[in-house]
Motif scaffolding. Structure first.
Motif, mmCIF file in Angstrom:
data_model
loop_
_atom_site.group_PDB
_atom_site.id
_atom_site.type_symbol
_atom_site.label_atom_id
_atom_site.label_comp_id
_atom_site.label_asym_id
_atom_site.label_seq_id
_atom_site.Cartn_x
_atom_site.Cartn_y
_atom_site.Cartn_z
ATOM 1 N N GLU A 66 0.885 -1.170 0.000
ATOM 2 C CA GLU A 66 0.000 0.000 0.000
ATOM 3 C C GLU A 66 0.917 1.213 0.000
ATOM 4 O OE1 GLU A 66 -2.471 0.112 3.472
ATOM 5 O OE2 GLU A 66 -3.336 2.058 2.968
ATOM 6 N N GLY A 67 1.150 1.774 -1.175
ATOM 7 C CA GLY A 67 2.040 2.934 -1.279
ATOM 8 C C GLY A 67 3.410 2.676 -0.657
ATOM 9 N N GLY A 68 3.949 1.496 -0.863
ATOM 10 C CA GLY A 68 5.286 1.167 -0.346
ATOM 11 C C GLY A 68 5.252 0.511 1.035
ATOM 12 N N HIS A 69 4.100 0.517 1.688
ATOM 13 C CA HIS A 69 3.996 -0.140 3.001
ATOM 14 C C HIS A 69 3.652 -1.608 2.793
ATOM 15 C CE1 HIS A 69 4.284 3.724 4.967
ATOM 16 N NE2 HIS A 69 3.394 4.175 4.103
ATOM 17 N N ARG A 70 4.536 -2.460 3.272
ATOM 18 C CA ARG A 70 4.412 -3.894 2.970
ATOM 19 C C ARG A 70 4.009 -4.690 4.205
ATOM 20 N NH1 ARG A 70 6.959 -5.067 -2.120
ATOM 21 N NH2 ARG A 70 7.795 -3.136 -2.957
ATOM 22 N N PRO A 71 3.532 -5.927 3.990
ATOM 23 C CA PRO A 71 3.065 -6.739 5.117
ATOM 24 C C PRO A 71 4.075 -6.813 6.260
ATOM 25 C CG PRO A 71 2.476 -7.799 3.066
ATOM 26 C CD PRO A 71 3.312 -6.588 2.696
ATOM 27 N N GLY A 72 3.553 -6.743 7.474
ATOM 28 C CA GLY A 72 4.398 -6.851 8.670
ATOM 29 C C GLY A 72 4.778 -5.512 9.245
ATOM 30 N N GLU A 73 4.404 -4.408 8.555
ATOM 31 C CA GLU A 73 4.755 -3.082 9.057
ATOM 32 C C GLU A 73 3.687 -2.615 10.055
ATOM 33 O OE1 GLU A 73 5.844 -0.128 6.097
ATOM 34 O OE2 GLU A 73 5.146 1.468 7.415
ATOM 35 N N GLY A 74 4.127 -2.320 11.252
ATOM 36 C CA GLY A 74 3.207 -1.795 12.267
ATOM 37 C C GLY A 74 2.232 -2.822 12.814
ATOM 38 N N THR A 75 2.506 -4.091 12.591
ATOM 39 C CA THR A 75 1.655 -5.156 13.149
ATOM 40 C C THR A 75 2.558 -6.165 13.862
ATOM 41 O OG1 THR A 75 1.792 -6.539 11.143
ATOM 42 C CG2 THR A 75 -0.010 -4.937 11.244
ATOM 43 N N LEU A 76 1.949 -7.156 14.505
ATOM 44 C CA LEU A 76 2.781 -8.164 15.167
ATOM 45 C C LEU A 76 3.638 -8.900 14.147
ATOM 46 C CD1 LEU A 76 1.996 -10.463 18.083
ATOM 47 C CD2 LEU A 76 2.760 -11.522 15.959
ATOM 48 N N GLY A 77 3.067 -9.151 12.987
ATOM 49 C CA GLY A 77 3.822 -9.832 11.940
ATOM 50 C C GLY A 77 2.921 -10.259 10.810
ATOM 51 N N ALA A 78 3.521 -10.845 9.781
ATOM 52 C CA ALA A 78 2.758 -11.313 8.626
ATOM 53 C C ALA A 78 3.236 -12.699 8.232
ATOM 54 C CB ALA A 78 2.918 -10.339 7.456
ATOM 55 N N ALA A 79 2.253 -13.533 7.853
ATOM 56 C CA ALA A 79 2.553 -14.914 7.438
ATOM 57 C C ALA A 79 2.582 -14.982 5.915
ATOM 58 C CB ALA A 79 1.472 -15.843 7.972
ATOM 59 N N LEU A 80 3.633 -15.586 5.385
ATOM 60 C CA LEU A 80 3.793 -15.745 3.932
ATOM 61 C C LEU A 80 3.742 -17.222 3.578
ATOM 62 C CD1 LEU A 80 6.915 -13.428 3.597
ATOM 63 C CD2 LEU A 80 4.567 -12.806 2.994
ATOM 64 N N SER A 81 3.273 -17.511 2.366
ATOM 65 C CA SER A 81 3.238 -18.914 1.917
ATOM 66 C C SER A 81 4.124 -19.099 0.695
ATOM 67 C CB SER A 81 1.811 -19.314 1.549
ATOM 68 O OG SER A 81 1.803 -20.634 1.028
ATOM 69 N N PHE A 82 4.876 -20.187 0.707
ATOM 70 C CA PHE A 82 5.675 -20.557 -0.471
ATOM 71 C C PHE A 82 5.170 -21.876 -1.047
ATOM 72 C CE2 PHE A 82 9.100 -18.477 2.363
ATOM 73 C CZ PHE A 82 8.656 -17.201 2.019
ATOM 74 N N TYR A 83 3.877 -22.129 -0.881
ATOM 75 C CA TYR A 83 3.222 -23.318 -1.424
ATOM 76 C C TYR A 83 3.401 -23.346 -2.949
ATOM 77 C CZ TYR A 83 -0.595 -26.460 -2.682
ATOM 78 O OH TYR A 83 -1.330 -27.470 -3.218
ATOM 79 N N ALA A 84 3.213 -24.511 -3.538
ATOM 80 C CA ALA A 84 3.532 -24.750 -4.954
ATOM 81 C C ALA A 84 2.909 -23.753 -5.932
ATOM 82 C CB ALA A 84 3.103 -26.164 -5.322
ATOM 83 N N THR A 85 1.732 -23.209 -5.614
ATOM 84 C CA THR A 85 1.086 -22.298 -6.571
ATOM 85 C C THR A 85 1.262 -20.832 -6.194
ATOM 86 O OG1 THR A 85 -0.967 -22.423 -5.325
ATOM 87 C CG2 THR A 85 -0.733 -23.979 -7.152
ATOM 88 N N LYS A 86 2.027 -20.558 -5.146
ATOM 89 C CA LYS A 86 2.139 -19.173 -4.681
ATOM 90 C C LYS A 86 3.241 -18.428 -5.447
ATOM 91 C CE LYS A 86 -0.937 -19.197 -1.284
ATOM 92 N NZ LYS A 86 -1.450 -20.561 -1.186
ATOM 93 N N GLU A 87 3.441 -17.146 -5.072
ATOM 94 C CA GLU A 87 4.398 -16.314 -5.810
ATOM 95 C C GLU A 87 5.813 -16.885 -5.781
ATOM 96 O OE1 GLU A 87 4.069 -11.845 -5.245
ATOM 97 O OE2 GLU A 87 2.724 -12.615 -3.706
ATOM 98 N N LEU A 88 6.213 -17.408 -4.629
ATOM 99 C CA LEU A 88 7.550 -18.009 -4.494
ATOM 100 C C LEU A 88 7.332 -19.506 -4.259
ATOM 101 C CD1 LEU A 88 10.654 -17.294 -4.202
ATOM 102 C CD2 LEU A 88 10.277 -17.397 -1.748
ATOM 103 N N PRO A 89 7.205 -20.265 -5.330
ATOM 104 C CA PRO A 89 6.796 -21.662 -5.152
ATOM 105 C C PRO A 89 7.986 -22.580 -4.859
ATOM 106 C CG PRO A 89 6.875 -21.104 -7.495
ATOM 107 C CD PRO A 89 7.373 -19.897 -6.752
ATOM 108 N N ILE A 90 7.958 -23.196 -3.683
ATOM 109 C CA ILE A 90 9.031 -24.162 -3.377
ATOM 110 C C ILE A 90 8.441 -25.529 -3.024
ATOM 111 C CG2 ILE A 90 10.583 -22.315 -2.588
ATOM 112 C CD1 ILE A 90 10.104 -23.253 0.288
ATOM 113 N N GLY A 91 7.165 -25.711 -3.262
ATOM 114 C CA GLY A 91 6.493 -26.966 -2.910
ATOM 115 C C GLY A 91 5.672 -26.731 -1.661
ATOM 116 N N GLU A 92 6.324 -26.770 -0.528
ATOM 117 C CA GLU A 92 5.694 -26.436 0.749
ATOM 118 C C GLU A 92 6.658 -25.536 1.509
ATOM 119 O OE1 GLU A 92 2.673 -27.366 1.500
ATOM 120 O OE2 GLU A 92 2.341 -29.056 0.139
ATOM 121 N N GLY A 93 6.158 -24.470 2.089
ATOM 122 C CA GLY A 93 7.036 -23.597 2.868
ATOM 123 C C GLY A 93 6.332 -22.300 3.187
#
Ligand code: PLP
Length: 412
Positions: free
Chosen positions: A190-217
């Motif tokens: 959002e205008g350069g503000h990315r997940p995890g800013e000003g919150t406890l944290g953000a969860a990312l997925s690296f599942y096979a169909t996601k942006e960074l696909p590694i299978g499971e992760g």
């Protein structure tokens, strides 16, 4: 290998199309699957280097992935994990979620956002979504806040970031933690503000169909070192010293169990695949953006087909391209359209059937469709079309031409 370079992807040297099976190659128009994971030789080499290194589990490549992910999102810390589900679980736990607590989650999400609250003994409270973006609806959120509330878990659905300022204001007033489900939003902001800013944290997925696909992760990102350190300990049995540090020649092998934990760490074999792909993430987002705009232009005037829009000021990760199908105007409903596209060799998916309508949650929580009417309607209408960096312009055009032809034959 008889593979071609993906067009329009400057940073993607060496990224290649999947080789077609003989059956596909013989067909006049090869199928367009909903998703295709496209790797390059450098990715394969990064994994084989780990296989040859003598160290397969969590170690230097996981560390490298953490550094790269934190840098991409501008966060101070990242913890590599085996899934976004684990990241959500650990973040809720770090927020102190336990029996008697409520975790507020949107209805349009994958079950994981709610499920992990149940594993901590808490109650997921399912909140309706905004009709235009399918993101958490603030009015319904405020209606459903109780004294038991401990965490709000906004989901950056399809890659569109939620507006965080109003959410942070509500959380601050109610003394709640925010844990972002950014499984769809590695590159959105959002205008350069990315997940995890000003919150406890953000969860990312690296599942096979996601942006960074590694299978499971997955990963948990946060600016709070304490959150990441506690999550790190819980992710590996509460052990004081990770295996890679203990097993170096000459290192002290003794460890303590400081807390009761789980087994959620990411092995280096998979982390290496993530490290190798990371530098391409922004180019991949740009390619998906171009494809999404191509879809938008081609579908602008198709009766009964309404693509989800990106709000001004927001950059969507463009993880999914979602259209809503209004059965009355299109002449057929979402399921019929999916079946017709399938018959023409085009794969689609549905994100999501809202979680308050899932059998297990209905019986555990007593939820009913009327609890989240906007999500219930959207759940019958949403259809995700193929969108990934290896999709060609020609494939995109074939999807829209077939879709237009199907609707033209059926629309009243
Ligand atoms: C919105 C959302 N949250 C969480 C998850 C869980 O991700 P993972 O499979 O990495 O645990 C998914 C996966 O599809 C998702 O779509």
């Amino acid at each position: 290998m008889s593979e071609s370079i993906v067009p329009g992807l400057p940073a993607a040297r060496g990224i290649t199309h999947r080789r077609r099976s003989p059956i596909e190659a013989c067909a006049d128009a090869p199928p367009i699957p909903f998703h295709r994971t496209v790797l390059c030789e450098g990715d394969v080499a990064a994994v084989t280097a780990v296989l040859r290194s003598g160290w397969l589990t969590t170690g230097p490549r996981a560390k490298e992935l953490e550094t790269g992910i934190a840098a991409l999102l501008g966060r101070r810390h990242a913890l590599a994990l085996n899934s976004a589900t684990s990241a959500l679980f650990l973040a809720y736990k770090a927020a102190g979620v336990g029996p008697g607590d409520d975790v507020l989650v949107p209805a349009m999400t994958f079950v994981a956002t709610a499920e992990v609250a149940l594993h901590l003994g808490a109650r997921p409270v399912i909140v309706d979504v905004d009709d235009e973006t399918l993101l958490l609806d603030l009015k319904d959120l405020e209606r459903k806040l109780t004294r038991r509330a401990r965490v709000i878990a906004p989901v950056h659905y399809a890659g569109h970031p939620c507006a965080m300022a109003p959410l942070r204001a509500i959380a601050a007033a109610e003394r709640l933690a925010i844990v972002e489900d950014a499984a769809h939003c590695l590159t959105g902001h959002e205008g350069g503000h990315r997940p995890g800013e000003g919150t406890l944290g953000a969860a990312l997925s690296f599942y096979a169909t996601k942006e960074l696909p590694i299978g499971e992760g997955g990963a948990l990102v946060s600016d709070d070192e304490g959150v990441i350190e506690r999550a790190r300990r819980w992710s590996l049995h509460g052990i004081s010293k990770p295996a890679h540090a203990r097993m170096q020649v000459g290192a002290r092998a003794i460890y303590d169990v400081e807390d009761i934990g789980f087994k959620m760490n990411l092995p280096d074999v998979l982390a290496a695949l993530g490290v190798a792909q990371l530098p391409r993430m922004e180019a991949h987002r740009a390619r998906r953006e171009a494809l999404a705009q191509r879809y938008d232009a081609a579908l602008a005037f198709v009766p009964g087909i309404r693509p989800l829009r990106v709000r001004p000021g927001f950059t969507s990760a463009r993880h999914l391209y979602v259209v809503r199908v209004d059965a009355k105007s299109a002449g057929l409903d979402r399921d019929e359209l999916a079946a017709e596209l399938g018959a023409r060799g085009i794969g689609t998916s549905v994100h999501f059937t809202p979680i308050h309508e899932m059998t297990a949650l209905k019986s555990l929580l007593g939820t009913r469709p009327g609890d989240c009417p906007v999500a219930s309607r959207a759940g019958r209408e949403v259809l995700s079309l193929p969108l990934h960096p290896a999709l060609t312009d020609e494939e995109c055009d074939r999807v829209t031409n077939e879709l237009r032809a199907i609707v033209a034959a059926r629309a009243p």
